[in-house]
Design an enzyme around this catalytic site. Sequence first.
Site, PDB file in Angstrom:
ATOM      1  CB  ILE A 132      47.274  47.564  40.921  1.00 40.24           C
ATOM      2  CG1 ILE A 132      48.069  47.254  42.137  1.00 40.24           C
ATOM      3  CG2 ILE A 132      47.966  47.754  39.545  1.00 40.24           C
ATOM      4  CD1 ILE A 132      49.345  46.375  42.134  1.00 40.24           C
ATOM      5  CG  ASP A 133      47.144  48.814  45.902  1.00 41.80           C
ATOM      6  OD1 ASP A 133      47.698  47.814  45.368  1.00 41.80           O
ATOM      7  OD2 ASP A 133      47.828  49.968  46.502  1.00 41.80           O
ATOM      8  CG  MET A 175      52.779  44.148  44.923  1.00 39.68           C
ATOM      9  SD  MET A 175      52.966  45.848  43.588  1.00 39.68           S
ATOM     10  CE  MET A 175      54.606  45.992  43.846  1.00 39.68           C
TER      11      MET A 175
HETATM   12  O1  F6P Z   1      49.753  51.467  45.209  1.00 41.63           O
HETATM   13  C1  F6P Z   1      50.242  50.147  44.314  1.00 41.63           C
HETATM   14  C2  F6P Z   1      51.538  49.486  44.661  1.00 41.63           C
HETATM   15  O2  F6P Z   1      51.681  48.546  43.812  1.00 41.63           O
HETATM   16  C3  F6P Z   1      51.100  48.658  45.935  1.00 41.63           C
HETATM   17  O3  F6P Z   1      50.420  47.321  45.586  1.00 41.63           O
HETATM   18  C4  F6P Z   1      52.471  48.305  46.579  1.00 41.63           C
HETATM   19  O4  F6P Z   1      52.472  48.444  47.998  1.00 41.63           O
HETATM   20  C5  F6P Z   1      53.100  49.622  46.255  1.00 41.63           C
HETATM   21  O5  F6P Z   1      52.658  50.241  45.037  1.00 41.63           O
HETATM   22  C6  F6P Z   1      54.718  49.510  45.687  1.00 41.63           C
HETATM   23  O6  F6P Z   1      55.165  50.764  45.649  1.00 41.63           O
HETATM   24  P1  F6P Z   1      56.576  51.038  44.963  1.00 41.63           P
HETATM   25  O7  F6P Z   1      56.657  50.672  43.660  1.00 41.63           O
HETATM   26  O8  F6P Z   1      56.990  52.511  45.215  1.00 41.63           O
HETATM   27  O9  F6P Z   1      57.626  50.048  45.804  1.00 41.63           O
END
Ligand code: F6P
Length: 324
Positions: A132-133, A175
Site C-alpha cells: 500500500i505504501d 500508514m
Molecule cells: O508495508 C505495508 C505496511 O502496512 C506499512 O504501511 C506499515 O508500516 C507496515 O506494513 C505494518 O506492518 P505490520 O502489519 O507487520 O505491522
Amino acid sequence: MVSGPMKKIAVLTSGGDGPGMNAAIRSVVRCGLHYGVEVCGVMRGYQGLIDNDIIEMNHRSVSNIVNKGGTILKTARSKDFATDEGKQRAVEVLRKHQIDGLVVIGGDGSYLGASRLYHKFGFPTVGLPGTIDNDLHGTDQTIGCSTAINTALESIDKIRDTAQSMERIFVIEVMGNKSGYIAMEVAVAAGAEDVIIPEQIFDYEGMYSEIMSGNKKGKITWIVIVAEGAAKAQTVAETITKATGLETRCVVLGHVQRGGTPSGQDRILATRLGAAAVDLLLNGIYGKAVGVVQDEINVIDLADAKKRQFTHLDDHYQLLKILT
Ligand code: F6P
C-alpha cells in the site's frame, strides 16, 4: 510469447498484504496456464518456501478472487528467509518441486529477497510491486495504494462529520511505513488543514498559531493528517492541546487501510502486472521488477526498485495550504 525451457512457475505474496494482491495472483495463474506452463502457489510468502508449503493451482483455484481484499496465498515476514541458509533451503524446495521460475508479489523487503535469490543463488525471479505504501521505483503506483487511499478517505470523511459537530481538532495517523506518500495524497483529497510527513520539516509553532488565529475568527475544526513514519498521532494531539488549549482527539487508522475490496485501479494494475511478470519469466528475463509508468509496462532491475523519494510532495503541501 516464447515459453522457452520453463515448464512450471510459482507465485507468492510476501510482507504486508494489500488490496489487489488476489487480482495479481489470478493474473499470474491464468496467464501461466494460458501459455502452457504449470503454476504453483506458495503459502505464507518466503516462509512457505522454507516450510515446503506449496500447492498446485488451476484455473478454478483463482475463481471469484479478483474482487477480494487480502491474499488467498496468505503472507508473512520471514526471519528464516533473511539468512543465506534460509534462501538456500528455499531454492532447494523450489528445485524439489521442479519449479523453474518464481513471481514475488510484495514490497521492498520482498524485492530484496527476490533479487538475492536470482543474483546469489541463480534462481529466476520476477517482482510485482504489492504494497500500500507506494514506495518503490519503477512504477507510478504500487498494487494496493489506490484502495488504501480511498479507505483512509472514507474514514476521514466520517471523522470530519463528528469533528464539525463537536467542534474539535482531529489528528489522524495513516500508514505508509517511512513514506509520506499516502499521508500527502489523503490530506489533499480530504481537504485536511495540515499534514506531517517524514520527508518535510514540520513547523509545529506555525500550526499552533494558525489554529489559534483561526479559532479567534470562529474556525474550530481542524483535520491534521500524520504519516506513521513522521510522528505519533497521540503525541501530536497532546502537543496541540497543550499549546492551544483546544480539545484535540486522535485516531490511528492502522491496518484498516490494508483491507477491503480493491479499487478498479488496483485490480487493473495488478492484472496487467501479473501478465507482464509471466511474460518476462517465459521470455527468459529474470531478476526484474515490473511496473506501470505513464500507462506503459516498465521493467527495471529488482535491485534498483528500492525506496522511492517523491519530488511532488512540497508542491502538494503548498497547494494544500493555499486551499485551506
Ligand atoms: O508495508 C505495508 C505496511 O502496512 C506499512 O504501511 C506499515 O508500516 C507496515 O506494513 C505494518 O506492518 P505490520 O502489519 O507487520 O505491522
